[in-house]
Motif scaffolding. Sequence first.
Motif, short mmCIF file in Angstrom:
data_model
loop_
_atom_site.label_atom_id
_atom_site.label_comp_id
_atom_site.label_asym_id
_atom_site.label_seq_id
_atom_site.Cartn_x
_atom_site.Cartn_y
_atom_site.Cartn_z
N GLY A 75 0.71 -1.21 -0.03
CA GLY A 75 0.07 -0.18 0.06
C GLY A 75 0.73 1.28 -0.06
N SER A 76 2.08 1.24 0.17
CA SER A 76 2.83 2.33 0.12
C SER A 76 3.15 2.96 -1.43
N LYS A 77 3.52 4.18 -1.52
CA LYS A 77 4.13 4.73 -2.52
C LYS A 77 5.02 4.02 -3.36
N GLU A 78 5.97 3.65 -2.50
CA GLU A 78 6.97 2.63 -3.09
C GLU A 78 6.76 1.44 -3.64
N SER A 79 5.42 0.76 -3.11
CA SER A 79 5.11 -0.63 -3.48
C SER A 79 4.63 -0.39 -4.92
N ARG A 80 3.88 0.79 -5.04
CA ARG A 80 3.02 0.95 -6.37
C ARG A 80 4.23 1.33 -7.71
N ILE A 81 5.36 2.10 -7.14
CA ILE A 81 6.49 2.52 -7.99
C ILE A 81 7.33 1.02 -8.55
N VAL A 82 7.48 0.07 -7.42
CA VAL A 82 8.10 -1.29 -7.88
C VAL A 82 7.41 -2.00 -8.52
N ALA A 83 6.08 -2.12 -8.34
CA ALA A 83 4.99 -2.75 -9.25
C ALA A 83 5.24 -2.41 -10.68
N LYS A 84 5.30 -1.12 -10.94
CA LYS A 84 5.48 -0.76 -12.35
C LYS A 84 6.69 -0.78 -12.76
N ALA A 85 7.66 -0.64 -12.13
CA ALA A 85 9.17 -1.07 -12.33
C ALA A 85 9.57 -2.27 -12.73
N ASN A 86 8.82 -3.18 -11.97
CA ASN A 86 9.15 -4.82 -12.14
C ASN A 86 8.81 -5.10 -13.51
N GLN A 87 8.08 -4.73 -14.37
CA GLN A 87 7.39 -4.69 -15.66
C GLN A 87 8.75 -4.50 -16.78
N VAL A 88 9.71 -3.44 -16.55
CA VAL A 88 10.66 -3.11 -17.70
C VAL A 88 11.73 -4.27 -17.89
N PRO A 90 12.12 -7.63 -16.35
CA PRO A 90 11.92 -8.62 -14.98
C PRO A 90 13.00 -9.71 -14.94
N ASP A 91 13.64 -10.17 -15.88
CA ASP A 91 14.54 -11.31 -15.94
C ASP A 91 16.00 -10.75 -15.37
N HIS A 92 16.26 -9.62 -15.60
CA HIS A 92 17.61 -9.09 -15.16
C HIS A 92 17.55 -8.20 -14.15
N VAL A 93 16.41 -7.80 -13.43
CA VAL A 93 16.27 -6.72 -12.49
C VAL A 93 15.75 -7.35 -11.02
N LEU A 94 16.11 -7.15 -10.20
CA LEU A 94 15.49 -7.64 -8.82
C LEU A 94 15.43 -6.52 -8.02
N VAL A 95 14.24 -6.25 -7.49
CA VAL A 95 13.99 -5.17 -6.69
C VAL A 95 13.43 -5.53 -5.18
N LEU A 96 14.40 -5.19 -4.33
CA LEU A 96 13.71 -5.70 -2.79
C LEU A 96 13.87 -4.55 -1.96
N GLY A 97 13.03 -4.56 -0.99
CA GLY A 97 13.14 -3.63 0.06
C GLY A 97 13.07 -4.03 1.34
N HIS A 98 13.16 -2.99 2.22
CA HIS A 98 13.04 -3.49 3.60
C HIS A 98 11.86 -2.65 4.16
N PRO A 99 11.33 -2.71 5.36
CA PRO A 99 9.96 -2.04 5.89
C PRO A 99 10.30 -0.65 6.61
N TYR A 100 11.33 -0.28 6.48
CA TYR A 100 11.94 0.71 7.42
C TYR A 100 11.58 2.29 6.71
#
Length: 180
Positions: A75-88, A90-100
């Motif tokens: 539900g964060s702004k970051e989660s929406r940004i990452v969902a969109k970016a993961n489509q660019v 996907p086989d060569h990019v890994l986006v991970l995050g932390h909860p802080y």
Amino acid sequence: AVHDKSAKVARASRIFVEGRHDAELVEKVWGHDLRVEGVVVEPLDGVDDLSAAIRDFGPGRGRRMGVLVDHLVPGSKESRIVAKANQVAPDHVLVLGHPYVDVWQSVRPQRLGMDAWPTIPRSIEWKKGICQHLGWAHDTQADIARAWKQILGTVRTYADLEPALLGRVEELIDFVTAPE
């Protein structure tokens, strides 16, 4: 740290982090190991246009991109940004995050003499609120920079960081160093 090994020439693959503080923390804790593996960490200056950063980097075979994102929670702004970016790429990019909210919060609060990081109201800029809570100067960007240096100075080893950050950074290192 890996002993008895010297730095490698940098790989084409990279790990990107949101900003300078993230890069400094990763360097302090993992720097030697990253140099041995030939991994460069680069700050993005935020992830608001992560899709463009991925396209600019041009990931592909032999050129992987790992990205560490702050406050990657549902539900964060970051989660929406990452969902969109993961489509660019996907086989060569890994986006991970932390909860802080910020990488500052990944430093165990005990290192600063606290039992827990305080909750800062949304109406107050988080870093300024933390500084204020700690009784530190917080009016200027220089004050915030000094506060970060003080926080970073308390970090000695992996044990001074929260597991949620440790795991994500280790996963990104594994991803960018894995054979194709």
